[in-house]
Design a protein around this motif. Structure first.
Motif, PDB file in Angstrom:
ATOM      1  N   ASP A 294       0.715  -0.996   0.240  1.00 38.97           N
ATOM      2  CA  ASP A 294       0.092  -0.179  -0.422  1.00 38.97           C
ATOM      3  C   ASP A 294       0.968   0.871  -0.708  1.00 38.97           C
ATOM      4  O   ASP A 294       1.040   2.036  -0.942  1.00 38.97           O
ATOM      5  N   LEU A 297       2.412   1.757  -3.412  1.00 38.98           N
ATOM      6  CA  LEU A 297       0.639   2.255  -4.215  1.00 38.98           C
ATOM      7  C   LEU A 297       0.783   3.541  -4.586  1.00 38.98           C
ATOM      8  O   LEU A 297       1.042   4.711  -5.240  1.00 38.98           O
ATOM      9  N   LEU A 301       1.915   7.092  -6.972  1.00 36.32           N
ATOM     10  CA  LEU A 301       1.062   7.778  -7.741  1.00 36.32           C
ATOM     11  C   LEU A 301       1.573   8.888  -7.309  1.00 36.32           C
ATOM     12  O   LEU A 301       1.433   9.954  -7.821  1.00 36.32           O
ATOM     13  N   LYS A 332      -5.655   3.005 -21.766  1.00 31.68           N
ATOM     14  CA  LYS A 332      -6.535   2.564 -21.156  1.00 31.68           C
ATOM     15  C   LYS A 332      -6.110   1.295 -21.781  1.00 31.68           C
ATOM     16  O   LYS A 332      -6.694  -0.260 -20.645  1.00 31.68           O
ATOM     17  N   PHE A 348     -12.196  -3.780 -12.415  1.00 32.53           N
ATOM     18  CA  PHE A 348     -11.373  -2.757 -11.665  1.00 32.53           C
ATOM     19  C   PHE A 348      -9.955  -1.920 -12.305  1.00 32.53           C
ATOM     20  O   PHE A 348     -10.011  -1.205 -11.913  1.00 32.53           O
ATOM     21  N   ILE A 349      -9.867  -2.275 -13.530  1.00 31.52           N
ATOM     22  CA  ILE A 349      -8.168  -1.888 -13.831  1.00 31.52           C
ATOM     23  C   ILE A 349      -9.259  -0.301 -14.168  1.00 31.52           C
ATOM     24  O   ILE A 349      -8.589   0.795 -14.414  1.00 31.52           O
ATOM     25  N   THR A 351     -11.918   1.227 -13.504  1.00 33.10           N
ATOM     26  CA  THR A 351     -11.889   2.094 -12.168  1.00 33.10           C
ATOM     27  C   THR A 351     -10.216   2.715 -11.925  1.00 33.10           C
ATOM     28  O   THR A 351     -10.954   3.721 -11.514  1.00 33.10           O
ATOM     29  N   ILE A 352      -9.443   2.092 -11.429  1.00 32.57           N
ATOM     30  CA  ILE A 352      -8.530   2.499 -10.921  1.00 32.57           C
ATOM     31  C   ILE A 352      -8.130   3.586 -11.881  1.00 32.57           C
ATOM     32  O   ILE A 352      -7.281   4.712 -11.455  1.00 32.57           O
ATOM     33  N   ALA A 355      -9.742   7.096 -12.317  1.00 31.25           N
ATOM     34  CA  ALA A 355      -9.983   7.488 -11.337  1.00 31.25           C
ATOM     35  C   ALA A 355      -8.450   8.829 -10.614  1.00 31.25           C
ATOM     36  O   ALA A 355      -8.511   9.937 -10.684  1.00 31.25           O
ATOM     37  N   ILE A 356      -7.058   7.873 -11.483  1.00 35.49           N
ATOM     38  CA  ILE A 356      -6.033   8.157 -11.427  1.00 35.49           C
ATOM     39  C   ILE A 356      -5.781   9.069 -12.294  1.00 35.49           C
ATOM     40  O   ILE A 356      -5.589  10.106 -12.508  1.00 35.49           O
TER      41      ILE A 356
END
Ligand code: PEP
Ligand code: MN
Length: 371
Positions: A294, A297, A301, A332, A348-349, A351-352, A355-356
């Motif tokens: 985490d 990550l 970011l 994407k 999942f990919i 959505t992430i 957001a990024i």
């Protein structure tokens, strides 16, 4: 911390722990019965079978039915309360009914019901909730609050608070899923994280899952019930009818008392914690690995946003727009392909990455606005 993120202590709301409720024998608490009370015979034969199982803690039956479209069976009304009283007296089984107005509350209390639930179409409405809460003031009944039809955690919490302020302490939340415009295999999307967040906001609030209205189909009841148990829910509300094909409402999602016993019998109950030192040591080691990832990550970011800001400054110098759709689509699509090969789902990919990307645009906008 944002004030709306503050935890509401159960003590402050004075919600009594579910294992102190007299109806509670063991986990999961089971609330079962037909979607609607249809006739004295249907109510009594269903209740007889459920009572005989010894595994049902509360008998449910709707008598005022909130139907989405007019012209459908809207319930038998107050006449059904007599049948519920008969269930209570004949089988010594506590009974629950849905209330949506002040009048429903008065009628239900007059007939000595043990519990009421507030439906998903009612918990969206603070006026209705306040009216119901005031009518219930200090009543000695259990109250179950279904999540509002729309995924709005604040409305759900607000409904619980209104009832708590009216002196109701045997109060529980019922997670029945959220309606969506998009077609999906479930009648109502579970959005489990909303119920989990509710539990974080009101620690100790008893949480019941209603897999019948969530799935909308008897085929999903077993899996959804198991999922709720794995998430440490306290109970289940499951629609059970003596003859589902003849049901006057929610026919597809009701199961017979025998099928209900099969569902309950197949549940695997895991405990939320253990004292076993080996287990604790291993899980701590694994959790520290998760913490490491985490943190990585977050570092990644941070670096990614720094590059985005550099790009923003560069685009500004050259008078280029922030959003370049073709580049974004490429990024994407590539990530989805790569992620799927790594065992991640495309949803999942996406959505992430979305957001990024949004955060990245916000960082670029910030530098574009700089003097
Ligand atoms: C019900 O429990 O029969 C009912 C109408 O449920 P919901 O409010 O979850 O739709
Ligand atoms: Mn129903």
């Amino acid at each position: 911390m944002n004030s709306d993120k503050l935890t509401i202590a159960r003590e402050r709301l004075q919600i009594s722990p579910i294992d102190e409720w007299s109806v509670y024998k063991k986990r999961p608490l089971v609330i079962a019965g037909p979607c609607s009370a249809e006739s004295e015979e249907q109510v009594m034969t269903t209740a007889a079978a459920l009572a005989a199982s010894g595994r049902v803690d509360l008998f449910r039956a709707g008598i005022w039915k909130p139907r989405t479209r007019p012209g459908q069976f809207e319930g038998v009304g107050s006449a059904g309360l007599k049948w519920l009283r008969q269930v209570r007296e004949t089988y010594n089984l506590p009974v629950a009914v849905e209330v949506a107005t002040e009048r429903h509350v008065y009628e239900a209390l007059k007939h000595g019901v043990d519990a009421v639930w507030i439906g998903a179409r009612t918990s969206v409405n603070p006026f209705a909730l306040q009216e119901i809460a005031s009518a219930l003031r200090d009543a000695d009944v259990m109250v179950f609050v279904k999540n509002p039809v729309n995924p709005d955690l604040e409305l759900w919490i607000g409904a619980i608070e209104r009832l708590s302020r009216a002196g109701i302490s045997r109060l529980a939340a019922v997670h029945r899923g959220f309606s969506t415009w998009e077609k999906s295999s479930f009648r109502n999307q579970p959005r489990w994280q909303i119920a989990i967040e509710l539990r974080q906001r009101i620690p100790g609030i008893p949480l019941i899952c209603d897999p019948s209205h969530m799935g909308g189909d008897s085929a999903f009841i077993g899996d959804l019930s198991q999922k709720a148990m794995d998430l440490n829910y306290d109970g289940l509300m499951i629609e059970s009818h003596i003859d589902p094909p003849s049901a006057m409402s929610d026919r597809k999602q009701q199961i017979t008392p025998v099928e209900l016993m099969n569902v309950l019998g197949s549940l695997v109950l895991r405990s939320p914690s253990t004292d076993d030192p080996d287990f604790i040591e291993t899980i701590e080691e694994l959790r520290s690995q998760i913490d490491v990832y985490d943190n990585l990550l977050l570092d990644i970011l941070e670096s990614r946003m720094q590059v985005a800001e550099t790009i923003g400054r560069y685009k500004k110098e050259h008078n280029i727009t922030i959003l370049q759709s073709t580049r974004w689509r490429e990024v994407k699509d590539n990530a989805v392909d790569k992620g799927v090969r790594k065992g991640l789902t495309p949803e999942f990919i996406s959505t992430i990455l979305e957001a990024i990307h949004q955060e990245s645009i916000a960082h670029q906008m910030k530098v574009m606005k700089e003097e």
